[in-house]
Design a protein around this motif. Structure first.
Motif, PDB file in Angstrom:
ATOM      1  N   GLY A  46      -1.194   2.134  -9.627  1.00 45.15           N
ATOM      2  CA  GLY A  46      -0.973   2.750  -8.403  1.00 45.15           C
ATOM      3  C   GLY A  46      -2.103   2.103  -7.330  1.00 45.15           C
ATOM      4  O   GLY A  46      -3.276   2.461  -7.356  1.00 45.15           O
ATOM      5  N   ILE A  47      -1.804   0.996  -6.386  1.00 45.13           N
ATOM      6  CA  ILE A  47      -2.786   0.432  -5.530  1.00 45.13           C
ATOM      7  C   ILE A  47      -2.796   1.054  -4.243  1.00 45.13           C
ATOM      8  O   ILE A  47      -1.765   1.647  -3.629  1.00 45.13           O
ATOM      9  N   HIS A  48      -3.872   1.125  -3.514  1.00 45.26           N
ATOM     10  CA  HIS A  48      -3.892   1.748  -2.259  1.00 45.26           C
ATOM     11  C   HIS A  48      -4.674   0.702  -1.380  1.00 45.26           C
ATOM     12  O   HIS A  48      -5.446  -0.060  -1.899  1.00 45.26           O
ATOM     13  N   LEU A  49      -4.237   0.600  -0.140  1.00 41.12           N
ATOM     14  CA  LEU A  49      -4.962  -0.111   0.908  1.00 41.12           C
ATOM     15  C   LEU A  49      -5.502   0.793   2.005  1.00 41.12           C
ATOM     16  O   LEU A  49      -4.676   1.718   2.537  1.00 41.12           O
ATOM     17  N   ILE A  50      -6.484   0.321   2.638  1.00 39.03           N
ATOM     18  CA  ILE A  50      -7.366   1.208   3.798  1.00 39.03           C
ATOM     19  C   ILE A  50      -7.344   0.086   5.099  1.00 39.03           C
ATOM     20  O   ILE A  50      -7.711  -1.052   4.785  1.00 39.03           O
ATOM     21  N   THR A  51      -6.720   0.850   5.900  1.00 36.97           N
ATOM     22  CA  THR A  51      -6.729  -0.004   7.332  1.00 36.97           C
ATOM     23  C   THR A  51      -7.152   0.673   8.268  1.00 36.97           C
ATOM     24  O   THR A  51      -7.739   1.774   8.197  1.00 36.97           O
ATOM     25  N   ARG A  52      -7.183   0.333   9.599  1.00 37.72           N
ATOM     26  CA  ARG A  52      -7.486   1.219  10.814  1.00 37.72           C
ATOM     27  C   ARG A  52      -6.690   2.190  10.836  1.00 37.72           C
ATOM     28  O   ARG A  52      -5.507   2.442  10.309  1.00 37.72           O
ATOM     29  N   ALA A  53      -6.791   3.227  11.725  1.00 38.98           N
ATOM     30  CA  ALA A  53      -5.897   4.197  11.897  1.00 38.98           C
ATOM     31  C   ALA A  53      -4.479   4.028  12.523  1.00 38.98           C
ATOM     32  O   ALA A  53      -4.402   3.160  13.557  1.00 38.98           O
ATOM     33  N   LEU A  54      -3.441   4.042  11.799  1.00 37.10           N
ATOM     34  CA  LEU A  54      -2.053   3.839  12.158  1.00 37.10           C
ATOM     35  C   LEU A  54      -1.247   4.994  12.765  1.00 37.10           C
ATOM     36  O   LEU A  54      -0.528   4.744  13.664  1.00 37.10           O
ATOM     37  N   SER A  55      -1.632   6.351  12.439  1.00 33.06           N
ATOM     38  CA  SER A  55      -0.258   7.396  12.895  1.00 33.06           C
ATOM     39  C   SER A  55      -1.190   8.246  13.189  1.00 33.06           C
ATOM     40  O   SER A  55      -0.629   9.653  13.066  1.00 33.06           O
ATOM     41  N   GLY A  56      -2.267   8.021  13.827  1.00 35.08           N
ATOM     42  CA  GLY A  56      -2.694   9.381  14.457  1.00 35.08           C
ATOM     43  C   GLY A  56      -3.401  10.435  13.502  1.00 35.08           C
ATOM     44  O   GLY A  56      -3.881   9.976  12.315  1.00 35.08           O
ATOM     45  N   LYS A  57      -2.666  11.729  13.566  1.00 35.16           N
ATOM     46  CA  LYS A  57      -3.429  12.802  12.455  1.00 35.16           C
ATOM     47  C   LYS A  57      -1.826  13.077  11.848  1.00 35.16           C
ATOM     48  O   LYS A  57      -2.091  14.184  10.840  1.00 35.16           O
ATOM     49  N   THR A  58      -0.961  12.246  11.760  1.00 39.16           N
ATOM     50  CA  THR A  58       0.292  12.809  10.993  1.00 39.16           C
ATOM     51  C   THR A  58       0.371  11.755   9.783  1.00 39.16           C
ATOM     52  O   THR A  58       0.233  10.499  10.150  1.00 39.16           O
ATOM     53  N   ALA A  59       0.533  12.221   8.685  1.00 36.71           N
ATOM     54  CA  ALA A  59       1.094  11.491   7.498  1.00 36.71           C
ATOM     55  C   ALA A  59       2.493  11.124   7.476  1.00 36.71           C
ATOM     56  O   ALA A  59       3.236  11.755   8.007  1.00 36.71           O
ATOM     57  N   LEU A  60       2.781   9.926   6.903  1.00 37.13           N
ATOM     58  CA  LEU A  60       4.353   9.613   6.918  1.00 37.13           C
ATOM     59  C   LEU A  60       4.820   9.372   5.426  1.00 37.13           C
ATOM     60  O   LEU A  60       3.831   8.907   4.646  1.00 37.13           O
TER      61      LEU A  60
END
Length: 556
Positions: free
Chosen positions: A260-274
């Motif tokens: 399982g890979i993960h990528l980290i970016t700038r904030a995209l969705s405020g405080k809510t996960a999707l």
């Protein structure tokens, strides 16, 4: 916490635990609290593998309902509440949005039914003292509300969404370490960079008995024998390879490894996960974390040694395509990826003879394997499978079995109600506000960071700041970690390499490559404490940079 393999090898322990990830760490904590004499051995650093490579979620696993695994979901939801209680500085509520489309499995009705069951199975979720930790039931959002949260969703067929709650870890590496620190405080002997090379075995009737392990100290090259009445294999994705060290070399249970890979970016969705569906690769999460976003995760069978696990540029490119398919308005490119990491899930292979392997739909159930029953090898248990969320409960099962096998008088498990090493905090927000007021000479962001990473023990770190002026200062521009954290890790937390500090004792490197200024300052503090010469300093910096380079395709 001091590393002393010589002392460890001079004693006989009740339990010798192989593996310093969350499974082994949880077992050591539980056993130490019950008064057992414990030794724990890890071939790399604590929490370096699967434990660090997770999606940072403490969750029930909504999709496991689709597989009919009600018992696993209920166990996970019960454990979610326990994590909030025993690690209030590390585990926090996280709102999740699931967009709805059409009338099928992704429609309003189907998700309402599933989330109703989810809420029912978590009936005790709000039996908590801290009101900030309580989780509301799910609710329905309109199409407009959903697009306000995430405008980049596919608008075609979007009918609205469901908002529900799970939990997230602030720093899983640090959370795992708290189990080990707590166990050591209660008498456990622990050592990282100590590789098990074989079992101490002898004939017993028609079978064999394991009485400990042979260990190679990877720092000095010395070899030791660590004796124990019972040996626990908690090797995670290496567990089947550990089993091969005993007897005929064929493990009685196989593992199915999932990458399982993960990528980290700038904030995209405020405080809510999707939770987003992609036609190219199943679903993926968009997870707000420490001011950034984690995109994850893939779920593909990995047929090689976990030592070969890595993230390639091709992995990143393919996953970005999946994300952009699910969020077509986002148009993410490689330049948006600030960091990446990988984890390998050790799943129990329930169909070892099958040529077709499916890690996505494989169960996340755990198993405690008694090798005396499985292959007539006494003195050995293996903790297999499982997930981060249920690791504490797995440890309870293992230690219950160990106490039974040892025939000793030990108390019941108390980890459900015992705060972790830094967890003696009733309400986290007031605790943090008081800490900032007490230490107003420090920037609020510094105390906020210390409170999250060290919890009730944060003043142990601040005590080092008086040793030199630079230890009280952030390591660099934009950094909220101070030099005292580096010294504390090297002196008290068995950090032996620079990456131990930047990737696991702190969060300095877990959002992406730190500046040269930060790396140089951290290395200098460690070097003075551990007596490193110039060549060693250069080697440590080179070793650290492995975490920020993509692995070439096919590289070992």
């Amino acid at each position: 916490m001091k590393r002393d393999l010589g002392k460890m090898s001079g004693e006989t322990h009740d339990l010798v635990i192989i593996g310093g990830g969350i499974s082994g760490a949880s077992i050591a904590w539980d056993a130490a609290l019950r008064g057992l004499k414990v030794a724990l051995i890890e071939k790399e650093d604590f929490a370096h593998g699967t434990t660090a490579g997770s999606s940072k979620l403490i969750h029930g696993g909504l999709r496991y309902l689709q597989n009919g695994e009600l018992g696993l979901v209920r166990e996970s939801l019960r454990e979610r509440r326990i994590w909030e209680m025993i690690a209030p500085h590390m585990v926090f509520p996280l709102p999740f949005l699931m967009p709805t489309y059409g009338r099928g499995a992704r429609g309003q009705l189907a998700l309402s039914i599933g989330l109703t069951f989810y809420d029912l199975l978590s009936y005790d979720r709000n039996r908590l003292e801290d009101p900030d930790k309580k989780l509301p039931g799910y609710r329905t959002l309109s199409r407009k509300e959903v697009l306000e949260i995430m405008p980049s969703l596919k608008p075609e067929g979007l009918t609205g969404g469901k908002l529900y709650y799970d939990c997230q870890m602030f720093a899983p590496e640090r959370l795992c370490l708290e189990f080990i620190l707590g166990a050591a405080e209660r008498g456990a002997e622990v050592a990282n960079y100590a590789e098990v090379t074989g079992f101490l075995e002898e004939a017993e009737g028609n079978g064999r008995r394991v009485s400990g392990v042979r260990v190679k100290d990877r720092m000095s090259g010395e070899e030791h024998e660590v004796k124990g009445k019972l040996t626990i294999n908690a090797g995670g994705p290496w567990a089947d390879r550990v089993m091969q060290l005993s007897g005929n070399g064929k493990p009685p249970r196989g593992l199915l490894l999932s990458k399982g890979i993960h990528l980290i970016t700038r904030a995209l969705s405020g405080k809510t996960a999707l939770a987003v569906k992609s036609e190219l690769g199943g679903h993926f999460f968009v997870l707000p974390w420490r001011g950034h976003t984690i995109l994850g995760t893939t779920d593909t069978v990995f047929p090689h040694s976990p030592d070969q696990m890595g993230v390639s540029e091709n992995d990143i490119e393919q996953f970005l395509a999946v994300v952009n398919d699910g969020l077509p308005g986002m148009n993410l490119t490689r330049a948006d990826v600030q960091h990446f990491y990988v984890g390998v899930r050790p799943l129990i292979d329930e169909e070892p003879e099958s040529g077709e392997k499916d890690s996505y739909n494989a169960s996340r159930e755990a198993e405690v394997l008694d090798h005396e029953e499985a292959e007539n090898v006494s003195g050995l248990l293996s903790a297999l499978g499982g997930k981060w969320t249920t690791s504490r409960n797995l440890a309870e099962e293992v230690v219950d079995k160990a106490v039974e096998k040892l025939g000793v008088s030990a108390g019941p498990c108390v980890t459900e109600k015992t705060p972790l090493y830094g967890g003696a905090i009733k309400r986290f927000r007031p605790f943090l506000e008081e800490a900032k007021a007490t230490h107003s000479a420090y920037a609020p962001k510094v105390i906020d960071n210390l409170g999250h990473f060290y919890g009730a023990r944060y003043e142990d770190v601040l005590a080092h700041a008086a040793e030199a002026p630079d230890l009280a200062q952030p390591l660099g521009e934009g950094c909220c970690d101070i030099g005292a954290e580096v010294l504390h890790a090297a002196r008290h937390e068995m950090a032996l390499h620079l990456d131990d500090v930047l990737m696991r004792r702190t969060g300095i490197g877990t959002l992406g490559q730190p500046s040269d200024e930060i790396i140089d300052k951290a290395a200098a503090i460690m070097g003075i404490e551990l007596g490193w010469e110039a060549a060693r300093l250069d080697a440590e910096k080179a070793r650290l940079h492995r975490y920020f380079r993509a692995r070439p395709e096919g590289a070992a």
